[in-house]
Design a protein around this motif. Structure first.
Motif, PDB file in Angstrom:
ATOM      1  N   GLU A 282      17.131 -14.445  30.780  1.00  0.00           N
ATOM      2  CA  GLU A 282      17.452 -15.714  31.420  1.00  0.00           C
ATOM      3  C   GLU A 282      16.446 -16.787  31.014  1.00  0.00           C
ATOM      4  O   GLU A 282      15.291 -16.481  30.710  1.00  0.00           O
ATOM      5  CB  GLU A 282      17.481 -15.569  32.937  1.00  0.00           C
ATOM      6  CG  GLU A 282      18.603 -14.668  33.439  1.00  0.00           C
ATOM      7  CD  GLU A 282      18.734 -14.677  34.962  1.00  0.00           C
ATOM      8  OE1 GLU A 282      18.001 -15.448  35.628  1.00  0.00           O
ATOM      9  OE2 GLU A 282      19.581 -13.921  35.482  1.00  0.00           O
ATOM     10  N   PHE A 283      16.905 -18.036  31.002  1.00  0.00           N
ATOM     11  CA  PHE A 283      16.016 -19.149  30.688  1.00  0.00           C
ATOM     12  C   PHE A 283      16.547 -20.414  31.365  1.00  0.00           C
ATOM     13  O   PHE A 283      17.726 -20.497  31.739  1.00  0.00           O
ATOM     14  CB  PHE A 283      15.918 -19.366  29.168  1.00  0.00           C
ATOM     15  CG  PHE A 283      17.228 -19.648  28.480  1.00  0.00           C
ATOM     16  CD1 PHE A 283      17.718 -20.948  28.357  1.00  0.00           C
ATOM     17  CD2 PHE A 283      17.971 -18.608  27.932  1.00  0.00           C
ATOM     18  CE1 PHE A 283      18.921 -21.203  27.733  1.00  0.00           C
ATOM     19  CE2 PHE A 283      19.198 -18.855  27.294  1.00  0.00           C
ATOM     20  CZ  PHE A 283      19.660 -20.160  27.194  1.00  0.00           C
ATOM     21  N   ASP A 284      15.659 -21.393  31.523  1.00  0.00           N
ATOM     22  CA  ASP A 284      16.053 -22.696  32.061  1.00  0.00           C
ATOM     23  C   ASP A 284      16.275 -23.667  30.916  1.00  0.00           C
ATOM     24  O   ASP A 284      15.515 -23.688  29.939  1.00  0.00           O
ATOM     25  CB  ASP A 284      14.965 -23.254  32.982  1.00  0.00           C
ATOM     26  CG  ASP A 284      14.831 -22.475  34.276  1.00  0.00           C
ATOM     27  OD1 ASP A 284      15.826 -21.830  34.671  1.00  0.00           O
ATOM     28  OD2 ASP A 284      13.748 -22.496  34.887  1.00  0.00           O
ATOM     29  N   SER A 285      17.338 -24.473  31.021  1.00  0.00           N
ATOM     30  CA  SER A 285      17.606 -25.515  30.035  1.00  0.00           C
ATOM     31  C   SER A 285      17.820 -26.824  30.788  1.00  0.00           C
ATOM     32  O   SER A 285      18.698 -26.903  31.653  1.00  0.00           O
ATOM     33  CB  SER A 285      18.842 -25.162  29.200  1.00  0.00           C
ATOM     34  OG  SER A 285      18.959 -26.020  28.082  1.00  0.00           O
ATOM     35  N   TYR A 286      16.993 -27.825  30.464  1.00  0.00           N
ATOM     36  CA  TYR A 286      17.021 -29.098  31.190  1.00  0.00           C
ATOM     37  C   TYR A 286      17.828 -30.143  30.428  1.00  0.00           C
ATOM     38  O   TYR A 286      17.869 -30.154  29.200  1.00  0.00           O
ATOM     39  CB  TYR A 286      15.604 -29.619  31.422  1.00  0.00           C
ATOM     40  CG  TYR A 286      14.851 -28.846  32.485  1.00  0.00           C
ATOM     41  CD1 TYR A 286      14.780 -29.318  33.791  1.00  0.00           C
ATOM     42  CD2 TYR A 286      14.222 -27.638  32.182  1.00  0.00           C
ATOM     43  CE1 TYR A 286      14.097 -28.611  34.777  1.00  0.00           C
ATOM     44  CE2 TYR A 286      13.539 -26.920  33.150  1.00  0.00           C
ATOM     45  CZ  TYR A 286      13.474 -27.413  34.442  1.00  0.00           C
ATOM     46  OH  TYR A 286      12.807 -26.704  35.412  1.00  0.00           O
TER      47      TYR A 286
END
Length: 629
Positions: A282-286
């Motif tokens: 999982e990762f965050d993408s802004y």
């Protein structure tokens, strides 16, 4: 059909012409020097039209999304890789914006691969416009006609004009449909594909040999033929995603949004938590703006913001079946505008087989909708009334169900707002939702969504929308005779069961298939077939080659066996049993390309078999004593 109805049709034409300022075709086609011309588009065309330019790797695309931080966000993050979502990514990227797209399954894995395969020009809207004297409906016709023309021009290898025949068993029907379609020709103006015309009963039988000459109590008086567009829907969608990637968008399939990121101070949506479904990471993408283009699943994204939000989607099930080619002649479709229960049913040639449908019934939202047997039987019964051959359940090669995301504006006061037009709304700052609409108008839907995103995020695009005149990957340099160069210049090197490599002809069927499926990129596939010994057919009776699996894995983000058999190649939709026979070889080639281990191969086989069980061919339907249960 009464004489009064015909008079009303003629009167309506006059009223509409008057309302249009005395001319029926008001909306002019867009000149190439307008939106879609200039140095920006020329640069894009060179990049997209370069047959040697590879799309960025999957890992490179994921790195861009991971690198989109709160201090360096994307301009736009699109959720959903169907026609609309991919169209949004292409539109935004070609306006000079930084764009990312994530799709939970695969590009076109939902509604966009399960369409009618028709590019509608809005002929039914015209009927409503006339009888209701509704200029708004007429504008919808203009819109659909313009978008139909652009879609065919922007992906000519995947889209074409198709004549559609309407049988008439009453002279009033002949006059009614002929007048209506002549008016349609007039409204189409410069967007006309071909003129409609009447054929006698004898001429109709010659053009469509399986057409019944006698109805239940009436003889065929003739047919009226008009032209609409037809496409290979999921290949257009994959082309959109890959074209967006070439234009600079970071597109990633098999990447699921598990939650949205909200700025605590402003309460604005500023990105998403994404899970790579192939690795589990999982990762965050802004992003400055998130566009929700998840089709039937857009409400589940909206509920991530507010669990009690009012639904926008009123899902409808559309079932289609595929029959052998002898049910319809090549190059001529059959459309029945009104069956016993008021539905439209069609029977069209498609990729060497016959596709028939459709149904329109309430359904629940599910990732893998399945057709019900009564829906399959309804289609078989409906077409049997118009054919002179026996229509059998055992002839069904494949049957599938798609969910139409009919849109309802959540801010509307009544449910009468449910329509087939699209809705763009920003209920929460930073989250723009686009849903509804139809395949034909995906491009203008995407344009509206990007306009809303620019306004929401105060973005600074370098130019206006240019997608109206922008062809998709594979379109540049292609023409209908391109297949001859493939047939003349390439051989299909095939591995025998003993491991020996022997040459085979690049026959007309294989060359035509490659040319239409891949356009100007077909040479790449043919080269793989010739130089890597992957020229063998995947299934007897179908033109699909082993080389296509390798090509799609390398250049079209094909990450699973289902990605290939359903979306890159259409064998699951055309012949479910042939797809099952090809499966082992598809998995072997993908395993070689993606370096899978044996457990992953086994998993892929199992998943694909389960997927094919949802396509109700005659072999996986349930029969008892010769009758269907």
């Amino acid at each position: 059909m009464s004489v009064a109805s015909i008079r009303r049709l003629a009167a309506g034409a006059a009223v509409i012409a008057a309302a249009s300022g005395g001319a029926v075709y008001l909306a002019p086609s867009v000149a190439s020097s307008d939106r879609g011309g200039g140095p920006i588009v020329d640069s894009l065309r060179r990049r997209i039209g370069d047959p040697t330019a590879p799309v960025p790797s999957r890992s490179a695309q994921e790195s861009v999304l991971i690198g989109a931080s709160s201090s360096n966000p994307l301009d736009v993050l699109v959720i959903g890789g169907g026609a609309t979502g991919s169209g949004v990514a292409l539109d935004a990227a070609t306006r000079g914006l930084r764009v990312g797209l994530v799709e939970r399954e695969d590009f076109s894995s939902g509604t966009s691969s399960r369409s009618t395969k028709l590019i509608h020009g809005g002929v039914r809207y015209l009927e409503k416009a006339v009888f209701n004297l509704d200029y708004g409906q007429l504008k919808l016709v203009f819109h659909a006609l313009e978008e139909r023309k652009q879609l065919i021009e922007n992906a000519p290898h995947l889209c074409h004009a198709l004549p559609c025949m309407t049988p008439c068993f009453d002279w009033f029907e002949v006059i009614y449909f002929w007048m209506g379609l002549k008016m349609y020709d007039l409204v189409a103006g410069p967007r006309l594909l071909h003129l409609s015309r009447y054929y006698s009963a004898q001429e109709s039988s010659e053009l469509f040999p399986t057409l019944a000459r006698k109805g239940k109590d009436k003889n065929l008086k003739g047919t009226v033929v008009y032209y609409d567009g037809q496409m290979n829907d999921s290949r257009v969608n994959v082309g959109l995603a890959c074209t967006a990637a070439l234009a600079g968008a970071a597109v990633l399939n098999h990447a699921e949004v598990v939650s949205l990121i909200t700025d605590d101070a402003t309460k604005r949506i500023v990105g998403a938590r994404v899970r790579n479904n192939l690795t589990g990471q999982e990762f965050d993408s802004y992003a400055k703006v998130v566009v929700n283009a998840a089709g039937p699943f857009c409400d589940s994204i909206r509920k991530m913001v507010d669990e009690d939000t009012k639904p926008m989607i009123c899902p409808s099930s559309g079932v289609h079946i595929v029959l052998p080619d002898y049910y319809s002649p090549e190059g001529m479709g059959l459309i029945v505008p009104k069956t016993k229960d008021g539905r439209v049913v069609f029977m069209l040639p498609w990729l060497g087989r016959t596709v028939a449908g459709t149904t329109d019934s309430n359904t629940s939202i599910t990732a893998l909708p399945e057709p019900h047997e009564d829906e399959i039987q309804f289609i078989l019964d409906a077409i049997s009334d118009y054919l002179n051959i026996k229509v059998r359940r055992t002839d069904v090669l494949s049957a599938w169900s798609g969910i139409r995301p009919l849109a309802m504006d959540p801010t509307a006061k009544s449910t009468e707002s449910i329509s087939r037009d699209h809705v763009v709304i920003e209920e929460c700052p930073g989250l723009v939702t686009i849903t509804g609409g139809k395949w034909t108008t995906y491009r203008s839907m995407a344009e509206d969504a990007v306009d809303a995103a620019i306004k929401s995020g105060k973005l600074n695009p370098t130019n206006e929308c240019v997608t109206q005149k922008l062809q998709l990957m594979g379109s540049y340099g292609w023409d209908p005779s391109s297949f001859t160069a493939l047939a003349q210049q390439y051989v299909r090197m095939k591995k025998t069961y003993g491991g020996k490599v022997v040459p085979g002809a690049m026959d007309t069927a294989a060359a035509k298939h490659l040319s239409h499926a891949y356009g100007s990129m077909a040479n790449r596939v043919a080269t793989i077939a010739q130089e890597e010994g992957l020229g063998k057919r995947l299934a007897h009776g179908h033109p699909f080659l082993e080389a296509e699996v390798a090509y799609c894995a390398r250049y079209e983000y094909c990450e699973s066996a289902v990605d290939f058999i359903a979306r890159r190649c259409r064998i699951a939709f055309l012949d479910t049993d042939a797809a099952a026979r090809a499966l082992q070889r598809v998995v072997e080639i993908l395993a070689s390309e993606h370096k899978w281990d044996k457990s992953r191969e086994t998993q892929e086989l199992q998943k694909a078999k389960e997927f094919l069980q949802t396509f109700k061919s005659s072999k996986n339907a349930q029969f008892h004593d010769g009758k269907h249960n």
